[in-house]
Design a protein around this motif. Structure first.
Motif: not given
Length: 292
Positions: A150-167
């Motif tokens: 994540x990154x918080x900025x006066x112009x743009x806040x960005x957030x990411x999440x990655x989750x690995x799965x298996x059947x």
């Protein structure tokens, strides 16, 4: 006739049936003086004019093309129309100031419409993984799963999440690559609406000898949403690659489903249609959590 000692009336009009007299050399002509008949006179600057909303004349234009806010002509003369004109200017100025305050026009920037969404330093806590698990998957074990940034900025806040799965029904020796990658951005300075659709339509021009992309609008998610589906030219059903993009106000959200199973796998991969339905359901739950 004027009373000795009385200040001359700067708004006095010529008497009826008498042509206006040409201005004297001294004192200077009043800024509200009317132009002579059949003579083009340059419009004098009005030092008392109030600011008005663009393209809205102050009090309208009077007879003979008099400038906005000038006293009305005729025998009434004097200051008869000035309080009304001044009052209209004040009202117009107040309305325009209200518009500027509401839109942030005084500092040249529109106010960001974040539609109630909030920044979080861990988007994985808001990302709905339950929908994926209910569809027959489980999160892979490992200290690096899930991963977030994540990154918080006066112009743009960005957030990411990655989750690995298996059947759930995959054998131990089956090869699979299944993951859900989610991003969210809060645009604080620039409205993403004008460019949002174009970002996804651009996929339609990305083609290879193996696959192409199909882009379709989605109803019922945010202000606008689009789904991008990778179409295999070989007709392979060993996986699906689907992107779902959502814009709600100045918030943008994207979730990507990527699944590949080996042809010898005992598990069955989701079709693009099944993956799209799964992403829509997960997105609705995720976006609700991002407002909490």
């Amino acid at each position: 006739m004027s009373i000795p000692g009385e200040t001359p009336n700067p708004y006095g009009q010529p008497q009826p049936h008498q042509p206006p007299q040409p201005p004297q050399q001294s004192p200077p002509q009043s800024p509200y003086g009317q132009p002579q008949p059949h003579q083009a006179q340059p419009l004098q600057h009005n030092p008392y004019a109030q600011p008005t909303m663009p393209s809205v004349p102050l009090g309208g234009y009077g007879p003979m093309g008099t400038p906005p806010g000038a006293p009305p002509t005729g025998s009434g003369g004097g200051r008869k129309g000035w309080p009304w004109a001044l009052g209209g200017a004040v009202v117009a100025s107040a309305v325009w100031a209200g518009v500027l305050f509401a839109t942030g026009g005084f500092d040249g920037e529109a106010k960001a419409d974040l539609a109630g969404y909030r920044y979080t330093n861990n988007l994985c806590t808001a990302t709905d993984a339950q929908t994926i698990e209910d569809a027959g998957y489980q999160q892979e074990d490992g200290s690096a799963n899930p991963q977030h940034s994540s990154s918080e900025d006066p112009a743009l806040d960005s957030m990411t999440c990655n989750i690995d799965f298996e059947p759930n029904d995959a054998d131990s020796d089956d090869y699979s690559s299944v993951w859900l990658y989610t991003t969210a951005s809060l645009h604080k300075k620039t409205d993403p609406a004008p460019e949002f659709e174009a970002q996804y339509r651009a996929y339609e021009e990305q083609k290879t000898s193996s696959y192409s992309y199909k882009v379709s609008p989605v109803n019922g998610l945010g202000a606008e949403a689009y789904v991008v589906t990778q179409v295999s030219k070989s007709g392979s059903d060993t996986g699906a690659y689907v992107i779902l993009g959502v814009r709600d106000g100045w918030m943008t959200y994207q979730s990507t489903w990527s699944e590949y199973l080996s042809s010898s796998s005992s598990a069955t991969a989701k079709t693009p249609e099944e993956a799209t339905a799964m992403l829509k359901k997960s997105a609705r739950a995720t976006l609700e959590k991002m407002k909490e």
